[in-house]
Scaffold this motif. Structure first.
Motif, PDB file in Angstrom:
ATOM      1  N   MET A 108       0.830  -1.190   0.000  1.00 57.99           N
ATOM      2  CA  MET A 108       0.000   0.000   0.000  1.00 57.99           C
ATOM      3  C   MET A 108       0.875   1.254   0.000  1.00 57.99           C
ATOM      4  SD  MET A 108      -1.558   2.425   2.208  1.00 57.99           S
ATOM      5  CE  MET A 108      -1.911   1.847   3.857  1.00 57.99           C
ATOM      6  N   VAL A 109       0.418   2.262  -0.740  1.00 58.38           N
ATOM      7  CA  VAL A 109       1.108   3.553  -0.762  1.00 58.38           C
ATOM      8  C   VAL A 109       0.345   4.487   0.175  1.00 58.38           C
ATOM      9  CG1 VAL A 109       1.846   5.501  -2.181  1.00 58.38           C
ATOM     10  CG2 VAL A 109       1.818   3.182  -3.158  1.00 58.38           C
ATOM     11  N   LEU A 110       1.048   5.049   1.158  1.00 58.00           N
ATOM     12  CA  LEU A 110       0.411   5.914   2.148  1.00 58.00           C
ATOM     13  C   LEU A 110       0.908   7.346   1.956  1.00 58.00           C
ATOM     14  CD1 LEU A 110      -1.468   5.903   4.651  1.00 58.00           C
ATOM     15  CD2 LEU A 110       0.582   5.595   6.058  1.00 58.00           C
ATOM     16  N   VAL A 111      -0.025   8.268   1.736  1.00 58.18           N
ATOM     17  CA  VAL A 111       0.353   9.663   1.476  1.00 58.18           C
ATOM     18  C   VAL A 111       0.071  10.508   2.716  1.00 58.18           C
ATOM     19  CG1 VAL A 111       0.034  11.665  -0.015  1.00 58.18           C
ATOM     20  CG2 VAL A 111      -0.241   9.350  -0.957  1.00 58.18           C
ATOM     21  N   PHE A 112       1.097  11.184   3.219  1.00 57.50           N
ATOM     22  CA  PHE A 112       0.921  12.092   4.352  1.00 57.50           C
ATOM     23  C   PHE A 112       0.321  13.398   3.836  1.00 57.50           C
ATOM     24  CE2 PHE A 112       2.483  15.725   6.817  1.00 57.50           C
ATOM     25  CZ  PHE A 112       1.974  15.403   8.065  1.00 57.50           C
ATOM     26  N   ILE A 113      -0.791  13.813   4.452  1.00 57.74           N
ATOM     27  CA  ILE A 113      -1.503  15.015   4.016  1.00 57.74           C
ATOM     28  C   ILE A 113      -1.330  16.123   5.049  1.00 57.74           C
ATOM     29  CG2 ILE A 113      -3.779  15.971   3.431  1.00 57.74           C
ATOM     30  CD1 ILE A 113      -2.767  13.914   1.388  1.00 57.74           C
ATOM     31  N   GLU A 162      -3.664   5.180  -0.128  1.00 57.43           N
ATOM     32  CA  GLU A 162      -4.456   5.708   0.972  1.00 57.43           C
ATOM     33  C   GLU A 162      -3.724   6.917   1.553  1.00 57.43           C
ATOM     34  OE1 GLU A 162      -5.396   2.414   3.589  1.00 57.43           O
ATOM     35  OE2 GLU A 162      -6.037   1.168   1.906  1.00 57.43           O
ATOM     36  N   ALA A 163      -4.442   7.670   2.389  1.00 54.61           N
ATOM     37  CA  ALA A 163      -3.832   8.895   2.924  1.00 54.61           C
ATOM     38  C   ALA A 163      -3.891   8.878   4.436  1.00 54.61           C
ATOM     39  CB  ALA A 163      -4.559  10.126   2.387  1.00 54.61           C
ATOM     40  N   ILE A 164      -2.982   9.622   5.049  1.00 55.29           N
ATOM     41  CA  ILE A 164      -3.017   9.774   6.502  1.00 55.29           C
ATOM     42  C   ILE A 164      -2.954  11.244   6.879  1.00 55.29           C
ATOM     43  CG2 ILE A 164      -0.512   9.407   6.761  1.00 55.29           C
ATOM     44  CD1 ILE A 164      -1.681   7.897   9.478  1.00 55.29           C
ATOM     45  N   LEU A 165      -3.814  11.611   7.822  1.00 58.38           N
ATOM     46  CA  LEU A 165      -3.916  12.982   8.309  1.00 58.38           C
ATOM     47  C   LEU A 165      -3.752  12.974   9.813  1.00 58.38           C
ATOM     48  CD1 LEU A 165      -7.003  14.208   6.361  1.00 58.38           C
ATOM     49  CD2 LEU A 165      -5.238  15.771   7.097  1.00 58.38           C
ATOM     50  N   LYS A 177      -8.932   5.697   0.748  1.00 56.56           N
ATOM     51  CA  LYS A 177      -9.260   5.838   2.172  1.00 56.56           C
ATOM     52  C   LYS A 177      -8.380   6.903   2.800  1.00 56.56           C
ATOM     53  CE  LYS A 177     -10.417   1.067   3.388  1.00 56.56           C
ATOM     54  NZ  LYS A 177      -9.871  -0.138   4.042  1.00 56.56           N
ATOM     55  N   VAL A 178      -8.986   7.667   3.706  1.00 62.33           N
ATOM     56  CA  VAL A 178      -8.224   8.661   4.465  1.00 62.33           C
ATOM     57  C   VAL A 178      -8.254   8.267   5.940  1.00 62.33           C
ATOM     58  CG1 VAL A 178      -7.974  11.103   5.044  1.00 62.33           C
ATOM     59  CG2 VAL A 178      -8.959  10.444   2.833  1.00 62.33           C
ATOM     60  N   HIS A 179      -7.094   8.001   6.517  1.00 64.33           N
ATOM     61  CA  HIS A 179      -7.009   7.632   7.931  1.00 64.33           C
ATOM     62  C   HIS A 179      -6.662   8.883   8.733  1.00 64.33           C
ATOM     63  CE1 HIS A 179      -7.024   3.439   6.648  1.00 64.33           C
ATOM     64  NE2 HIS A 179      -6.211   3.833   5.691  1.00 64.33           N
ATOM     65  N   ASP A 195       2.833   0.912  10.190  1.00 66.22           N
ATOM     66  CA  ASP A 195       2.907  -0.512  10.530  1.00 66.22           C
ATOM     67  C   ASP A 195       1.512  -1.132  10.567  1.00 66.22           C
ATOM     68  OD1 ASP A 195       5.598  -0.290  10.670  1.00 66.22           O
ATOM     69  OD2 ASP A 195       5.753  -0.375  12.864  1.00 66.22           O
ATOM     70  N   THR A 196       0.584  -0.436  11.241  1.00 68.33           N
ATOM     71  CA  THR A 196      -0.785  -0.947  11.362  1.00 68.33           C
ATOM     72  C   THR A 196      -1.417  -1.137   9.986  1.00 68.33           C
ATOM     73  OG1 THR A 196      -0.977   0.337  13.386  1.00 68.33           O
ATOM     74  CG2 THR A 196      -3.025  -0.505  12.463  1.00 68.33           C
ATOM     75  N   LEU A 197      -1.168  -0.164   9.098  1.00 67.58           N
ATOM     76  CA  LEU A 197      -1.815  -0.171   7.780  1.00 67.58           C
ATOM     77  C   LEU A 197      -1.003  -0.942   6.729  1.00 67.58           C
ATOM     78  CD1 LEU A 197      -2.768   3.630   7.814  1.00 67.58           C
ATOM     79  CD2 LEU A 197      -4.358   1.713   8.143  1.00 67.58           C
ATOM     80  N   HIS A 198       0.143  -1.462   7.129  1.00 67.80           N
ATOM     81  CA  HIS A 198       1.048  -2.185   6.218  1.00 67.80           C
ATOM     82  C   HIS A 198       1.458  -1.330   5.024  1.00 67.80           C
ATOM     83  CE1 HIS A 198       0.253  -5.701   8.626  1.00 67.80           C
ATOM     84  NE2 HIS A 198      -1.047  -5.508   8.458  1.00 67.80           N
ATOM     85  N   ALA A 199       1.853  -0.103   5.304  1.00 67.54           N
ATOM     86  CA  ALA A 199       2.309   0.787   4.226  1.00 67.54           C
ATOM     87  C   ALA A 199       3.702   0.360   3.764  1.00 67.54           C
ATOM     88  CB  ALA A 199       2.341   2.221   4.726  1.00 67.54           C
TER      89      ALA A 199
END
Lengths: 247, 320
Positions: free
Chosen positions: B1-6, B36-39, B57-59, B83-87
């Motif tokens: 998964m690709v996690l984007v910091f917003i 997915e994104a993280i805020l 999805k936005v976490h 880690d939780t989101l397996h990024a």
């Protein structure tokens, strides 16, 4: 208080940027080397100012590199600083370099580690944050002012869309930028004194690199400027609107 | 998964974060992953807009300690979230927040990082990211050797495409972290277009002869929706605030259009602006070094040229 100032060697700001060995290596022939300006003008000079205000402060300089980085350490010692250290590691990536400095700073019990906000060659802005993480201490990034008293640092730092003032207990890492201090020119006494100040070589640890530079590339040459006659400025607006399509 | 910091400012998502989202979504597509994104902090009003940039999805991690940016706290929370989101790949926009947080996260996760990325990675042989080096005078292709990867994308470097989509917002629990840094004062510049994100920048130098002549710069900037900037001497003599200084020791920017009025273009100034896509120079000195780096130029007296340019821009913009 013990301050460790991180010093990086970079090509002079006016140096011609070219590559050799199939674009794998920076062409260093004839290039003037300088102390990375952010390390020198802001981090080192601010450390010297803190020592001028409090004689009990000691300043150590550290660089990570080959023997060819030593003239840069001597130049830095001519400005100020009591002792210097070179960790012998050539072409380390940001993480390897940060790991050497963090290991050294932890073992040496430094209260304050100062870096420039970035180097003008790799433009990574990474070393300070990585050192802080590896030391498990706070990181005050992009600081424009720094004061220390009573075991506590106060810094003004740039944030997105403004600035804020931070306070934190030592030890910590600060990355320094414009506003922190003014550039100084070493005087003759400093240059003479720098020759005899200690410069110790330290072995690198075995931290592995997380990244490697595969090759460099120069941007394509500009086509050349399109000049518009001074009596027809409207033509410039037309070109920007219809040809470049940027307005 | 690709996690984007917003990153958000005053309750809305920053333009450069939307760019990072689109970039992350493009990498996800390229590598067969989801984006997915993280805020951190409060949920901005436009969080669902991230769907238009390819985010599913936005976490949101909302804790009191995340309202201000402490790099140590942010890195710890982001690692737990990753880690939780397996990024596998974490994307930042390369701004002052990223420069404080991303290196910490890289060291913490032992994830190789490329900051200042300007293009999608080349994944044919390894994972190689093109980045700007030597203050915009060259590029390096950097291979990330670790399984987990961090990329900080330069603002204005990636052409954003949008499509209509929707992102669902999910709260995410992370361990509470107490900051070791206290924030005693915050000064935000409000109401101005942030220089680092502006797609058009109008900049003035000593050729303007004094702060009273800055109307040329601010009026043109207003018409073009541009940010204003200045050269180092102008900031040093306090004609303009320091946060407007672009160049080697100031801010490095890469807008689509940079208009330099009365700036000679010393190499230190060029180091801060040479990544601009189109450079326009207005200077009376034909030998000004800036013309060598420019795409368009006028050799002439700016006091005669600028009123005509402003009038013409007004005409094509339909402003009376």
């Amino acid at each position: 208080m013990k301050i460790l100032v991180c010093i990086s060697k970079t090509p002079d700001t006016t140096a011609k940027i070219a590559f050799e060995d199939n674009n794998k290596k920076f062409a260093a022939d004839g290039v003037q080397w300088i102390i990375n300006p952010y390390d020198e003008w802001y981090a080192l000079v601010r450390a010297i100012e803190l020592k001028e205000a409090d004689a009990s402060v000691s300043i150590h300089l550290i660089t990570v590199g080959g023997a060819d980085a030593e003239p840069i350490l001597r130049k830095a010692l001519a400005l100020g600083g009591d002792e210097s250290f070179r960790v012998h590691l050539e072409n380390g990536d940001a993480f390897q370099v940060a790991a050497q400095i963090a290991g050294f700073a932890k073992a040496g019990g430094y209260d304050l580690v100062l870096t420039g906000k970035e180097t003008i060659d790799y433009n990574g802005s990474s070393i300070g944050g990585m050192i802080a993480e590896l030391m498990d201490v706070p990181f005050l990034s992009h600081a424009t002012q720094l004061n220390v008293s009573g075991g506590k640092a106060t810094a003004v730092r740039e944030i997105e869309g403004g600035e804020e003032t931070n306070e934190a207990a030592l030890p910590l890492v600060v990355s320094c930028q414009k506003g922190m201090a003014e550039q100084r020119i070493p005087n003759m006494k400093g240059i003479m004194g720098a020759r005899t100040k200690p410069l110790k070589v330290v072995d690198a640890d075995t931290t592995a690199a997380l990244t490697s530079i595969e090759r460099f590339e120069l941007p394509p040459a500009k086509a050349g400027v399109k000049l518009v006659p001074a009596d027809q400025p409207e033509e410039l607006v037309r070109l920007l609107h219809e040809e470049a399509r940027v307005i | 998964m690709v996690l984007v910091f917003i990153d958000q400012n005053e309750g809305t998502i920053k333009k450069s974060s939307f760019e990072a989202a689109a970039y992350g979504a493009a990498i996800a597509q390229q590598t067969g992953k989801t984006a997915e994104a993280i805020l951190l902090g409060d949920t901005p009003a436009d969080a669902d807009q991230l769907g238009n940039y390819g985010i599913s999805k936005v976490h949101v991690v909302n804790q009191a300690s995340l309202k201000t940016m402490d790099a140590q706290v942010y890195a710890q929370v982001l690692q737990e979230a990753a880690d939780t989101l397996h990024a596998e790949i974490i994307i930042f926009s390369n701004n002052t927040t990223a420069k404080a947080v991303a290196p910490r996260l890289s060291a913490r996760m032992k994830a190789g990082m490329v900051s200042g990325a300007i293009a999608l990675p080349d994944t044919t042989n390894g994972f190689t990211v093109k980045k700007s080096v030597f203050s915009g005078k060259a590029f390096a292709h950097v291979n990330i050797l670790t399984d987990k990867k961090i990329i900080a994308l330069n603002p204005n470097a990636f052409a954003v495409t949008t499509s209509s989509g929707s992102a669902s917002v999910h709260p995410l629990e992370c361990s509470a972290v107490q900051p070791a840094v206290s924030v005693t004062q915050v000064n935000k510049v409000v109401g101005e277009i942030p220089l680092s994100e502006a797609s058009v920048v109008v900049s003035g130098g000593r050729g303007l002869k004094g702060p009273e002549n800055w109307g040329f710069v601010t009026e043109l900037a207003g018409l073009l929706g541009a940010a204003t900037a200045c050269s180092r001497p102008v900031a040093d003599i306090h004609w303009r605030p320091h946060h407007e200084h672009v160049g080697q020791t100031g801010l490095a920017i890469a807008p689509n259009l940079y208009i330099a009025i009365g700036i000679s273009g010393a190499i230190q100034h060029l180091a801060g602006v040479n990544r601009s896509k189109t450079i326009v120079v207005i200077n009376k000195d034909p030998e000004a070094p800036f013309f060598k780096a420019a795409d368009y130029g006028i050799v002439g007296d700016l006091f005669e040229v600028m009123p005509k340019i402003i009038a013409e821009v007004k005409r094509i913009k339909g402003v009376a």
